[in-house]
Design an enzyme around this catalytic site. Structure first.
Site, PDB file in Angstrom:
ATOM      1  N   GLY A   1       0.866  -1.187   0.000  1.00 38.10           N
ATOM      2  CA  GLY A   1       0.000   0.000   0.000  1.00 38.10           C
ATOM      3  C   GLY A   1       0.898   1.231   0.000  1.00 38.10           C
TER       4      GLY A   1
ATOM      5  CD  GLU B   1      -0.781  -3.692  19.542  1.00 35.70           C
ATOM      6  OE1 GLU B   1      -1.284  -2.555  19.594  1.00 35.70           O
ATOM      7  OE2 GLU B   1      -0.228  -4.135  18.538  1.00 35.70           O
TER       8      GLU B   1
ATOM      9  NE  ARG C   1      -4.315  -2.479  13.323  1.00 36.92           N
ATOM     10  CZ  ARG C   1      -3.790  -1.306  13.011  1.00 36.92           C
ATOM     11  NH1 ARG C   1      -2.483  -1.157  12.899  1.00 36.92           N
ATOM     12  NH2 ARG C   1      -4.572  -0.257  12.831  1.00 36.92           N
TER      13      ARG C   1
ATOM     14  CG  HIS D   1       0.393  -0.065  17.643  1.00 37.10           C
ATOM     15  ND1 HIS D   1      -0.701  -0.887  17.553  1.00 37.10           N
ATOM     16  CD2 HIS D   1       0.404   0.644  16.488  1.00 37.10           C
ATOM     17  CE1 HIS D   1      -1.322  -0.691  16.405  1.00 37.10           C
ATOM     18  NE2 HIS D   1      -0.661   0.240  15.739  1.00 37.10           N
TER      19      HIS D   1
HETATM   20  C1  GLV Z   1      -1.916   2.426  13.370  1.00 36.00           C
HETATM   21  O1  GLV Z   1      -1.656   1.321  13.643  1.00 36.00           O
HETATM   22  C2  GLV Z   1      -2.746   2.809  12.279  1.00 36.00           C
HETATM   23  O2  GLV Z   1      -3.472   1.983  11.723  1.00 36.00           O
HETATM   24  O3  GLV Z   1      -2.723   4.003  11.943  1.00 36.00           O
END
Ligand code: GLV
Length: 330
Positions: free
Chosen positions: A156, A267, A238, A286
């Protein structure tokens, strides 16, 4: 009566002050603890808009509670924490914060890759603990990054931004994605591969794929066993795309050399999680998009989405494209 906006984390007052003129705004009081489910359920009942974080689960139970809800503005590019079919059923617009975080997240992904391959965290701790007694040729020697092969799973916008950074390191670029990206292949010289091929050939396997039914548990022990023994695995997407037990096994048996992880199955990760005990793991809480500039931009985009929807306009970054303000029955 002014429309009611509920924000699930404490945000800087100056960021939301302009909203207070037009709307009633309430925030969860803490920035280090998520809003408890029972409070969220009570708030969603009254809310016209929710501003949520990636750590909030906006499931069917929450969405079914809503009487007036028109929009959930999630402060993240990912939206796997939100039940989209339940949102559609309830006529709720779901918005995310793409684009503004692309480069920041790519920077962090590349930082993780560099930290693991050059053992930066381990070396920094070694120095601070006073363990450095003499210089020696292979002291904390890691692996080169330049001219190696990088395999990106999930091409992406963030994948493309990582590929751009890797091109500066003169890396060979492989990628796997649901759809091919000929423009990126042309622009950056990335080569499309099957998943099987990519994991076998890459020196660095970087996962940036969103969490979906197809990507869940994509990286199992069997997959790690097919990687090079020198491979380094990076996950900045993720946690549930990885089977953590499989990853742990692969790391302790030397099936792969190291891992850099910004995300985890659960998490926050428990402090006694076996992965955290490994020297060849760099683990972060994260923080992919966590620069002050980018988190501010994400917050502002989420606020702009809420204002648009509450003003009867189209939001800027709508996830559920079939939503329109006029199909919203609420
Ligand atoms: C963070 O993990 C996001 O999806 O922006």
């Amino acid at each position: 009566m002014k429309p009611y906006i509920y924000i699930t984390r404490k945000l800087p007052e100056e960021a939301i002050a302009p909203l207070r003129q037009k709307y009633e705004v309430k925030m969860w009081e803490h920035d280090d603890v998520p809003v408890p489910k029972e409070i969220l359920l009570a708030e969603v009942k009254k809310a016209d808009a929710l501003l949520t974080m990636v750590s909030d689960t906006i499931d069917e139970k929450v969405l079914n509670e809503a009487d007036n809800l028109k929009i959930v503005a999630n402060c993240a590019v990912g939206y796997d924490n939100i039940d989209l079919p339940a949102a559609a059923k309830n006529g709720v617009a779901i918005c995310n914060t793409p684009d503004v975080l692309t480069d920041t997240t790519a920077d962090l992904t590349f930082a993780l890759l560099m930290a693991v391959s050059r053992r930066v965290v381990e070396a920094a701790e070694y120095t601070k603990k006073g363990q450095w007694k003499s210089w020696s040729p292979f002291l904390l020697a890691g692996q080169d990054i330049h001219h190696k092969t990088l395999g990106i799973v999930g091409m992406g916008k963030i994948g493309e931004a990582v590929a751009k950074r890797a091109a500066g390191f003169e890396m060979n670029l492989l990628y796997h994605n649901r759809t091919r990206k000929p423009e990126i292949e042309q622009k950056l010289g990335t080569v499309y591969c099957t998943f099987e091929d990519l994991i076998k050939k890459a020196d660095f396997v970087v996962c940036l794929a969103p969490l979906t039914e197809e990507t869940k548990n994509m990286f199992t022990l069997e997959v790690f066993q097919k990687m090079k023994r020198s491979a380094i695995f990076i996950n900045a997407s993720r946690g549930p795309v990885v089977n953590e037990q499989g990853l742990y096994q692969a790391l302790v048996t030397g099936e792969i050399t190291g891992a850099g992880l910004d995300v985890f199955e659960k998490e926050p990760i428990d402090a006694d999680h076996p992965l955290l005990g490994l020297l060849n793991v760099v683990a972060l809480p994260h923080i992919g998009s966590a620069s002050v500039e980018t988190r501010t931009a994400m917050m502002n985009l989420a606020i702009a989405n809420i204002e648009a929807v509450l003003d009867g306009k189209n939001p800027l970054t709508l996830v559920n494209k079939d939503w329109t303000s006029c199909t919203n029955s609420k």
